[in-house]
Design a protein around this motif. Sequence first.
Motif, mmCIF file in Angstrom:
data_model
loop_
_atom_site.group_PDB
_atom_site.id
_atom_site.type_symbol
_atom_site.label_atom_id
_atom_site.label_comp_id
_atom_site.label_asym_id
_atom_site.label_seq_id
_atom_site.Cartn_x
_atom_site.Cartn_y
_atom_site.Cartn_z
ATOM 1 N N ASP A 16 0.837 -1.205 0.000
ATOM 2 C CA ASP A 16 0.000 0.000 0.000
ATOM 3 C C ASP A 16 0.877 1.262 0.000
ATOM 4 N N GLU A 17 1.876 1.279 0.888
ATOM 5 C CA GLU A 17 2.731 2.471 1.006
ATOM 6 C C GLU A 17 3.594 2.654 -0.241
ATOM 7 N N LYS A 18 4.134 1.549 -0.744
ATOM 8 C CA LYS A 18 5.001 1.622 -1.921
ATOM 9 C C LYS A 18 4.198 2.100 -3.144
ATOM 10 N N THR A 19 2.969 1.583 -3.287
ATOM 11 C CA THR A 19 2.102 1.986 -4.411
ATOM 12 C C THR A 19 1.897 3.495 -4.390
ATOM 13 N N LYS A 20 1.599 4.023 -3.191
ATOM 14 C CA LYS A 20 1.292 5.446 -3.077
ATOM 15 C C LYS A 20 2.530 6.313 -3.277
ATOM 16 N N GLU A 24 3.204 9.073 -6.364
ATOM 17 C CA GLU A 24 3.627 10.473 -6.206
ATOM 18 C C GLU A 24 4.859 10.772 -7.052
ATOM 19 N N GLU A 25 5.747 9.791 -7.164
ATOM 20 C CA GLU A 25 6.972 9.995 -7.961
ATOM 21 C C GLU A 25 6.688 10.047 -9.465
ATOM 22 N N ASN A 26 5.910 9.048 -9.954
ATOM 23 C CA ASN A 26 5.831 8.902 -11.421
ATOM 24 C C ASN A 26 4.496 9.353 -12.021
ATOM 25 N N GLY A 27 3.510 9.615 -11.155
ATOM 26 C CA GLY A 27 2.225 10.110 -11.652
ATOM 27 C C GLY A 27 1.392 9.082 -12.425
ATOM 28 N N GLN A 28 1.876 7.843 -12.529
ATOM 29 C CA GLN A 28 1.060 6.810 -13.183
ATOM 30 C C GLN A 28 -0.067 6.387 -12.253
ATOM 31 N N SER A 29 -1.041 5.657 -12.812
ATOM 32 C CA SER A 29 -2.213 5.283 -12.005
ATOM 33 C C SER A 29 -1.791 4.403 -10.825
ATOM 34 N N LEU A 30 -2.625 4.388 -9.806
ATOM 35 C CA LEU A 30 -2.345 3.560 -8.628
ATOM 36 C C LEU A 30 -2.327 2.083 -9.006
ATOM 37 N N VAL A 31 -3.231 1.686 -9.908
ATOM 38 C CA VAL A 31 -3.282 0.274 -10.311
ATOM 39 C C VAL A 31 -1.936 -0.140 -10.910
ATOM 40 N N LEU A 69 -8.762 1.373 -4.761
ATOM 41 C CA LEU A 69 -10.056 1.693 -5.384
ATOM 42 C C LEU A 69 -10.785 2.798 -4.624
ATOM 43 N N GLN A 70 -10.451 2.945 -3.348
ATOM 44 C CA GLN A 70 -11.092 4.013 -2.568
ATOM 45 C C GLN A 70 -10.532 5.378 -2.950
ATOM 46 N N GLU A 71 -9.367 5.389 -3.566
ATOM 47 C CA GLU A 71 -8.727 6.661 -3.910
ATOM 48 C C GLU A 71 -8.825 6.985 -5.391
ATOM 49 N N GLU A 72 -9.043 5.951 -6.216
ATOM 50 C CA GLU A 72 -8.966 6.140 -7.656
ATOM 51 C C GLU A 72 -10.223 5.562 -8.288
ATOM 52 N N GLN A 73 -10.914 6.347 -9.080
ATOM 53 C CA GLN A 73 -12.093 5.857 -9.791
ATOM 54 C C GLN A 73 -11.650 4.878 -10.866
ATOM 55 N N VAL A 74 -12.174 3.645 -10.820
ATOM 56 C CA VAL A 74 -11.870 2.752 -11.943
ATOM 57 C C VAL A 74 -13.186 2.288 -12.549
#
Length: 313
Positions: A16-20, A24-31, A69-74
Motif C-alpha cells: 500500500d505504502e510503496k504503491t502510493k 507520487e513519484e511517477n504520476g502513473q495510475s495507482l493500479v 479503489l477508494q482513492e482512484e475511480q476505476v
Amino acid sequence: MTEEQSIMEKLFKVLDEKTKSLHEENGQSLVENLGLAMEFVYTQDRELLEQATLQDRRKAFQFAYLSLLQEEQVQANHQITPDSIGLILGFLVQRFMSNYDEMHVVDLASGAGHLSASVHEVLTDTTLMHHLVEVDPVLSRVSVHLANFLEIPFDVYPQDAINPLPFEEADVVISDLPIGYYPVDERSEQMKLGFKKGHSFSHYLLIEQAIQTLKPAGYAFLVVPSQIFEGHNVKQLQNYIATETEMQAFLHLPKTLFKNEQARKSLLILQKKKANVTRPVEVLLANIPDFKNPQQFKGFMQELNEWMGQNHS
C-alpha cells in the motif's frame, strides 16, 4: 494478533505504502503502481515475501487493490473478482475435474489476474498451466507482476479475448465476464452469437469464445449476470448452449455479495459436447448460500454431491 495475520498485514502495508509513494513519484495510475510495488517486494524484500504463504500474498494484493479503489475511480470492469467468488469457482473446478493431475486453465478477460490466483489457491493438488487473456495493457502488466509476487506461473496474452486466441485447446475456461456491448462488428459478425444488427453483447461472445477454446468434453466455469437468460436475444444464446454444450449447472451466488438484485451474478457451468462422451444431464439449479452460514453451506454441498453422484459417477 496471530503471527500469520501479522505477515499478511505487513505485506499489505508495504504494498500500500510503496504503491502510493511510486504514484507520487511517477504520476502513473495507482493500479499500475501496485504492479510495480509487487515487483519491488519480489526483488527487494525477499525476506518478508518468503515468510508469507500463497494465501497471505494473495490477500495482501487483494486488500491493496481494494484500498486503491477508494482513492482512484476505476471502471466497473476493472474491479477484481472477490475471493469468495474465486474460491467457490475453484472449488467447483476441483469437484468437476477431480480425475485430472494437470490442467490447462484459460482465464478470458482476466483483468489483474485475481480470479486465476484464487482458483490456483484452491487447486493445490493439481499442476495448473494458466493462460490469461486481457486486452487492457495496465491490467495485463499487473497480472504479470502478480504472478511473480505469488510465484505461480501465468502466461499472459495482452489481447482482446474475443479475437482468435493463440493457444491449444484448454481443459477448463474460467471467466468473470465483462458485461456490455462489443464495438468490433467485423469480428462479431463472424461469430454465432453475434447479432445481425447493431453491436453484439460482449458477454455472449465470450461464452462462445470459452466454448471454442475448450477441448471436446472440457468445462467452462463462467461468472455471468443472474438475469442472463432473460431479455431480447436470449433465444440465440439458449440455442447456442443447447447445440454446442451440455449445460451442467446455473448457481446463484449469495445475495450478500452484491449491492442489489440487478447486480447479482451466478455461475454458469457448461461442458463442450463430444460425440459418444458427453450426455445430457439434469441441470443443477441452486442458490449458493452465504459462506458465513456453515449449516446452509453443508446443505448445498450435500445437494452438489448427490447431483455429482447421479450425473458424473
